[in-house]
Write an enzyme that holds these catalytic residues in place. Structure first.
Site, PDB file in Angstrom:
ATOM      1  N   ASP A 152       0.838  -1.194   0.000  1.00 32.94           N
ATOM      2  CA  ASP A 152       0.000   0.000   0.000  1.00 32.94           C
ATOM      3  C   ASP A 152       0.879   1.254   0.000  1.00 32.94           C
ATOM      4  OD1 ASP A 152      -3.016   0.838   0.412  1.00 32.94           O
ATOM      5  OD2 ASP A 152      -1.909   1.984   1.908  1.00 32.94           O
ATOM      6  N   HIS A 188      -7.177  -6.633  -0.849  1.00 35.56           N
ATOM      7  CA  HIS A 188      -6.081  -5.673  -0.702  1.00 35.56           C
ATOM      8  C   HIS A 188      -5.075  -6.096   0.357  1.00 35.56           C
ATOM      9  CE1 HIS A 188      -3.913  -1.933  -0.563  1.00 35.56           C
ATOM     10  NE2 HIS A 188      -4.296  -1.692   0.679  1.00 35.56           N
TER      11      HIS A 188
END
Length: 306
Positions: A113, A286
């Site tokens: 991320d 994610h």
């Protein structure tokens, strides 16, 4: 969590001159023995996210895990009008100095991320320091903004909320910060239960602090402004990824649903497309480190041990 690791706090950045935001305290832990590897987390997490991977890699690597500036227990410098104090360039410089202070001039980097975006900037700004790198579940920042459609804007709504001027998003999040944190952690993957309880507690401690939430907003404001300028300048100067790079993404996530293969996107960012390899992580969204820790760790270990 990190029972066999040693915690540290290092103040990095120029001691004299420059802007006060150039100097910041970085918190982290280190442990293990062997080739050095740096692990960088993303939003809305802290270094706690890497614990299962770090503890595995420490069997044959020296592992350093840190909180990015503004996150976790690291320092939160005052923001600047140009947001440069929270740019990926500033964050990358922090981490390079941390590794140097710990005795490592060259090392591998694994980023997820926002941490992966810091890793990308490190690959461009400090190529001599990065032995190899892994970028987990991101597409290049400029690519995201240039290819935003309804699907992506719906999933990445926070990008467009967080970049609004202070203190609008800060005030909105203050109404129920822990509720929002749980929604974010549970909304981009397999649910809140996928995250280890100890890690969630660490995220909650940080997210409960208004100064921490403000720092995170500054990170995103930098991402929509000065970070894009830095990326454009690097591209114009022909500066590309020059180290072996692994790209991993959650098969069920937003990146995995991109119309263009994430691997092909990242190969265009490299001096030699052959430097970049990658694959989707099945059964993950994610937060692939939390959702599929064994599979993700195995992929990272194979890459590091080549």
């Amino acid at each position: 969590m990190y029972d066999d690791f040693t915690p540290f706090d290092l103040t990095v950045g120029p001691a004299d001159g420059g802007h006060p935001t150039d100097r910041v305290r970085i918190h982290g832990v280190h442990g293990g023995e062997g080739p050095p590897v740096l692990l960088l987390h993303g939003f809305p997490q802290t270094h706690a996210m890497w614990a299962p991977v770090a503890e595995d890699l420490a069997r044959d690597h020296t592992v350093v895990v840190t909180d990015l500036r503004g996150y976790g227990a690291s320092g939160r410098p005052e923001p600047r009008d140009d947001h440069a104090g929270y740019s990926f360039r500033a964050m990358a410089a922090d981490q390079v100095e941390v590794m140097e202070r710990l005795g490592y001039d060259r090392f591998a980097v694994l980023g997820h991320d926002r941490g992966a975006r810091v890793t990308h900037r490190m690959l461009l700004d400090h190529p001599a320091r990065v032995e190899r790198a892994a970028l987990l579940d991101i597409l290049p920042t400029g690519y995201v903004y240039d290819h935003t459609d309804r699907r992506l804007a719906t999933a990445y709504y926070h990008w467009f909320l967080f970049i609004q001027p202070a203190d609008l998003p800060e005030r909105l999040l203050s109404g129920d910060p822990i509720g929002y944190l749980h929604t974010a952690l549970g909304g981009w993957g397999s649910g809140l239960d996928a995250h280890p309880v100890e890690a969630v507690a660490d995220y909650e401690r940080a997210f409960a602090d208004p100064a921490a939430r403000h720092a995170m907003m500054e990170d995103y404001r930098a991402g929509a402004s000065i970070d894009l300028e830095h990326d454009a300048a690097s591209a114009a100067g022909g500066i590309r990824i020059s180290a072996p790079t692994l790209v991993l993404w959650g098969e069920q996530g937003v990146v995995g649903g991109n119309a263009e293969s994430p691997l092909e996107v990242w190969r265009r960012e490299a001096a030699d497309p052959g430097l970049v390899e990658g694959e989707p992580v099945a059964g993950a969204g994610h937060f692939l480190v939390d959702e599929q820790p064994a599979v993700t760790t195995a992929s990272l270990r194979r890459f590091l041990n080549r």
